[in-house]
Enzyme design. Structure first.
Site, PDB file in Angstrom:
ATOM      1  N   GLY A 124       3.882  -1.028   3.931  1.00 14.04           N
ATOM      2  CA  GLY A 124       5.088  -1.775   3.598  1.00 14.04           C
ATOM      3  C   GLY A 124       4.768  -3.126   2.992  1.00 14.04           C
ATOM      4  O   GLY A 124       4.705  -4.145   3.702  1.00 14.04           O
ATOM      5  N   LEU A 125       4.585  -3.139   1.684  1.00 13.38           N
ATOM      6  CA  LEU A 125       4.312  -4.396   0.979  1.00 13.38           C
ATOM      7  C   LEU A 125       5.545  -4.832   0.173  1.00 13.38           C
ATOM      8  O   LEU A 125       6.015  -5.962   0.294  1.00 13.38           O
ATOM      9  CB  LEU A 125       3.106  -4.222   0.040  1.00 13.38           C
ATOM     10  CG  LEU A 125       2.764  -5.403  -0.867  1.00 13.38           C
ATOM     11  CD1 LEU A 125       2.309  -6.606  -0.051  1.00 13.38           C
ATOM     12  CD2 LEU A 125       1.649  -5.011  -1.856  1.00 13.38           C
ATOM     13  N   THR A 158       6.867   4.719   0.864  1.00 15.44           N
ATOM     14  CA  THR A 158       6.533   6.149   0.874  1.00 15.44           C
ATOM     15  C   THR A 158       6.141   6.589   2.287  1.00 15.44           C
ATOM     16  O   THR A 158       5.406   5.875   2.979  1.00 15.44           O
ATOM     17  CB  THR A 158       5.353   6.402  -0.100  1.00 15.44           C
ATOM     18  OG1 THR A 158       5.710   5.910  -1.386  1.00 15.44           O
ATOM     19  CG2 THR A 158       5.026   7.891  -0.197  1.00 15.44           C
ATOM     20  N   GLU A 365       2.016   1.073  -7.286  1.00 14.20           N
ATOM     21  CA  GLU A 365       0.728   0.432  -6.954  1.00 14.20           C
ATOM     22  C   GLU A 365       0.288  -0.534  -8.049  1.00 14.20           C
ATOM     23  O   GLU A 365      -0.882  -0.612  -8.407  1.00 14.20           O
ATOM     24  CB  GLU A 365      -0.351   1.477  -6.657  1.00 14.20           C
ATOM     25  CG  GLU A 365      -0.068   2.162  -5.333  1.00 14.20           C
ATOM     26  CD  GLU A 365      -1.228   2.939  -4.766  1.00 14.20           C
ATOM     27  OE1 GLU A 365      -2.355   2.428  -4.790  1.00 14.20           O
ATOM     28  OE2 GLU A 365      -0.985   4.040  -4.281  1.00 14.20           O
TER      29      GLU A 365
HETATM   30  C1  LIG Z   1       8.638   6.167  -5.801  1.00 14.87           C
HETATM   31  C2  LIG Z   1       8.059   4.855  -5.397  1.00 14.87           C
HETATM   32  C3  LIG Z   1       7.186   4.765  -4.325  1.00 14.87           C
HETATM   33  C4  LIG Z   1       6.685   3.529  -3.917  1.00 14.87           C
HETATM   34  N1  LIG Z   1       5.921   3.449  -2.771  1.00 14.87           N
HETATM   35  C5  LIG Z   1       5.589   2.224  -2.289  1.00 14.87           C
HETATM   36  C6  LIG Z   1       4.960   2.106  -0.992  1.00 14.87           C
HETATM   37  O1  LIG Z   1       4.642   3.092  -0.316  1.00 14.87           O
HETATM   38  N2  LIG Z   1       4.711   0.855  -0.515  1.00 14.87           N
HETATM   39  C7  LIG Z   1       5.031  -0.280  -1.222  1.00 14.87           C
HETATM   40  O2  LIG Z   1       4.778  -1.368  -0.722  1.00 14.87           O
HETATM   41  N3  LIG Z   1       5.621  -0.183  -2.445  1.00 14.87           N
HETATM   42  C8  LIG Z   1       5.916   1.023  -2.982  1.00 14.87           C
HETATM   43  N4  LIG Z   1       6.538   1.127  -4.204  1.00 14.87           N
HETATM   44  C9  LIG Z   1       6.862  -0.091  -4.936  1.00 14.87           C
HETATM   45  C10 LIG Z   1       6.079  -0.299  -6.226  1.00 14.87           C
HETATM   46  O3  LIG Z   1       4.743  -0.613  -5.952  1.00 14.87           O
HETATM   47  C11 LIG Z   1       6.813  -1.399  -7.018  1.00 14.87           C
HETATM   48  O4  LIG Z   1       8.009  -0.824  -7.510  1.00 14.87           O
HETATM   49  C12 LIG Z   1       5.992  -1.975  -8.151  1.00 14.87           C
HETATM   50  O5  LIG Z   1       4.891  -2.696  -7.637  1.00 14.87           O
HETATM   51  C13 LIG Z   1       6.817  -2.887  -9.080  1.00 14.87           C
HETATM   52  O6  LIG Z   1       7.576  -3.811  -8.358  1.00 14.87           O
HETATM   53  P1  LIG Z   1       9.143  -3.971  -8.674  1.00 14.87           P
HETATM   54  O7  LIG Z   1       9.724  -2.607  -8.660  1.00 14.87           O
HETATM   55  O8  LIG Z   1       9.714  -5.001  -7.801  1.00 14.87           O
HETATM   56  O9  LIG Z   1       9.176  -4.466 -10.193  1.00 14.87           O
HETATM   57  P2  LIG Z   1       9.117  -6.004 -10.692  1.00 14.87           P
HETATM   58  O10 LIG Z   1       7.965  -6.686 -10.056  1.00 14.87           O
HETATM   59  O11 LIG Z   1      10.457  -6.602 -10.532  1.00 14.87           O
HETATM   60  O12 LIG Z   1       8.794  -5.801 -12.218  1.00 14.87           O
HETATM   61  C14 LIG Z   1       9.797  -5.576 -13.223  1.00 14.87           C
HETATM   62  C15 LIG Z   1       9.100  -5.624 -14.581  1.00 14.87           C
HETATM   63  O13 LIG Z   1       8.585  -6.945 -14.814  1.00 14.87           O
HETATM   64  C16 LIG Z   1       7.201  -6.870 -15.094  1.00 14.87           C
HETATM   65  N5  LIG Z   1       6.533  -8.069 -14.601  1.00 14.87           N
HETATM   66  C17 LIG Z   1       6.623  -8.633 -13.366  1.00 14.87           C
HETATM   67  N6  LIG Z   1       5.831  -9.712 -13.281  1.00 14.87           N
HETATM   68  C18 LIG Z   1       5.200  -9.824 -14.489  1.00 14.87           C
HETATM   69  C19 LIG Z   1       4.220 -10.719 -15.030  1.00 14.87           C
HETATM   70  N7  LIG Z   1       3.722 -11.736 -14.308  1.00 14.87           N
HETATM   71  N8  LIG Z   1       3.812 -10.527 -16.312  1.00 14.87           N
HETATM   72  C20 LIG Z   1       4.311  -9.506 -17.044  1.00 14.87           C
HETATM   73  N9  LIG Z   1       5.224  -8.619 -16.589  1.00 14.87           N
HETATM   74  C21 LIG Z   1       5.651  -8.769 -15.318  1.00 14.87           C
HETATM   75  C22 LIG Z   1       6.732  -5.624 -14.400  1.00 14.87           C
HETATM   76  O14 LIG Z   1       5.496  -5.150 -14.930  1.00 14.87           O
HETATM   77  C23 LIG Z   1       7.893  -4.686 -14.671  1.00 14.87           C
HETATM   78  O15 LIG Z   1       7.786  -4.142 -15.953  1.00 14.87           O
HETATM   79  C24 LIG Z   1       7.013   2.370  -4.642  1.00 14.87           C
HETATM   80  C25 LIG Z   1       7.880   2.456  -5.757  1.00 14.87           C
HETATM   81  C26 LIG Z   1       8.402   3.669  -6.113  1.00 14.87           C
HETATM   82  C27 LIG Z   1       9.382   3.712  -7.267  1.00 14.87           C
END
Ligand SMILES: Cc1cc2nc3c(=O)[nH]c(=O)nc-3n(C[C@H](O)[C@H](O)[C@H](O)COP(=O)(O)OP(=O)(O)OC[C@H]3O[C@@H](n4cnc5c(N)ncnc54)[C@H](O)[C@@H]3O)c2cc1C
Length: 381
Positions: A124-125, A158, A365
């Site tokens: 849970g990150l 997940t 990830e």
């Molecule tokens: C099916 C699924 C399973 C998952 N499982 C897990 C899990 O088990 N545990 C867990 O902790 N998380 C999990 N996640 C979360 C996943 O790791 C995040 O969705 C991902 O890291 C992106 O974060 P966000 O969705 O908040 O997007 P945001 O961080 O809001 O990003 C939105 C957009 O902005 C871009 N962006 C953000 N910052 C910058 C920057 N500094 N420079 C350029 N572009 C940038 C991103 O690349 C992206 O295109 C899961 C997600 C999904 C959809």
């Protein structure tokens, strides 16, 4: 760097390949359509020793190296990404922090049940306001009378909401040190009062895997559920993501390979203009390009795994592998759909599911943009 597989690695790869063909492929479409978690398959993977591949045999794990784990992940993703991510998230995200930083008591309590696959672990990150900016954790944990009182929320987790989910390891702000927020890891067992697991998301793909929002409302856990050293939580979870990227890269290779397998066999069967479409140069060019890119991506992924196993720095290679394999999976599955023509748009054909399953590999990830940041930093920018 020796790229010859050992007998053990080959045996594991062949075992998982046969398991995926015999046990997963026949039900993958149905599980996806019904959005049904694959309990029976997880149980069988547990019996086969696939739910704890890199952990010591003393805890019921497979005692295998990272390359072995990557090979197993690739073979599962070649057939079904939902089953694959269930195993991969459980292993490299859920169980790994407990193995790396758990106390003897925590390891003795959790690792045997996690390695056997009778219980699942999750990681849970991510939070509503902390995705790519994962250090922006809002969840808090305050010590009150020998217990951590947790408030906050996690997003997209997940394996957290299945009937066999055992625990989630989270990041939470546990205080301030030297004017900086102190982030620590805590283990929260499923069923703890105040730990609420939300409804599953309706997703584009990975339909048979379990992904949920989590909420913590005055959730109390014993002080001893602190995982690792207080204040090391963010650093430790970034380390977990580094290793996890090798698994996700192997998923990209496997998914692209699965799409290519389907595309080749379909192209040999499907006839147009009086001959199999595999005889057309335009189709051959797609197949040739994707096959060459898969080989290159596989080698890079293996290299990251070998670097990790050799105790070398692997952050750069793992991020490079994750970046190119996610994009390759999207491109390969799209080309596979194209080669199938209209049938590729129909759910009975695996490439339709593969295409939907591919996109998350450029997001989960660490998004592609985050991988680019990691790579550029490693190159001194
Ligand atoms: C099916 C699924 C399973 C998952 N499982 C897990 C899990 O088990 N545990 C867990 O902790 N998380 C999990 N996640 C979360 C996943 O790791 C995040 O969705 C991902 O890291 C992106 O974060 P966000 O969705 O908040 O997007 P945001 O961080 O809001 O990003 C939105 C957009 O902005 C871009 N962006 C953000 N910052 C910058 C920057 N500094 N420079 C350029 N572009 C940038 C991103 O690349 C992206 O295109 C899961 C997600 C999904 C959809």
């Amino acid at each position: 760097m020796d790229l010859e597989l050992t007998n053990e690695q080959r045996l594991l790869r062949d075992t998982v390949r046969e398991f995926a063909r015999a046990e997963v492929a026949p039900v993958a479409e149905e599980l996806d359509r019904e959005k049904r978690f694959p309990y029976e398959i997880v149980a069988k993977m547990g019996e086969l020793g696939l739910m704890g591949i890199p952990f010591p045999e003393d805890y019921g794990g497979g005692g295998a190296d990272t390359l072995s784990y990557a090979l197993a992940v690739e073979e599962l993703a070649r057939v079904d990404s939902s089953v694959c991510i269930t195993m991969a998230a459980h292993t490299s995200l859920g169980t790994m922090p407990i193995y790396l930083w758990g106390s003897d008591e925590q390891k003795a309590e959790w690792l045997p049940q996690l390695c056997s696959g009778t219980r699942l672990a999750s990681f849970g990150l991510t939070e509503p306001e902390a995705g790519s900016d994962a250090g922006n954790t809002r969840t808090t944990a305050i010590l009150v009378d020998g217990e951590w009182a947790i408030q906050g929320a996690k997003q997209f987790i997940t394996n957290a909401g299945t009937e066999i989910s055992g625990c989630v390891s989270i990041t939470a702000v546990t205080g301030e040190a030297d004017g900086r927020r102190e982030i620590s890891n805590l283990i929260i067992p499923t069923g703890t009062p105040g730990y609420d697991v939300g409804e599953p998301y309706r997703k584009m793909g990975w339909n048979a895997s379990d992904t949920r929002p989590l909420a913590f409302v005055d959730c109390r856990i014993p002080e001893g559920n602190l995982l690792g050293r207080r204040g090391d939580g963010f650093k430790n979870f970034l380390h977990i993501l580094d290793g996890g990227r090798i698994g996700v890269a192997a998923m990209g290779v496997g998914l692209a390979q699965g799409a290519l397998d389907e595309a080749i066999s379909y192209a040999k069967e499907r006839r147009a203009f009086g001959q199999p479409i595999s005889k057309f140069q335009a189709i051959q060019a797609k197949i040739a390009d994707i096959s060459a890119q898969i080989e290159a991506a596989r080698l890079l992924t293996w290299r990251a795994a070998l670097e990790k196993d050799a105790g070398m720095p692997f952050t750069l290679t793992a991020a490079q592998a994750k970046l190119i394999t996610g994009r390759l999976a999207v491109r390969a599955t799209e080309e596979a759909v194209q080669i199938h023509g209209g049938y590729g748009y129909i759910e009975e054909y695996p490439v339709c599911r593969f295409y939907r399953d591919a996109k998350i590999l450029t997001i989960g990830e660490g998004t592609d943009e985050v991988q680019q940041m990691v790579i550029a930093r490693q190159l001194g920018c």
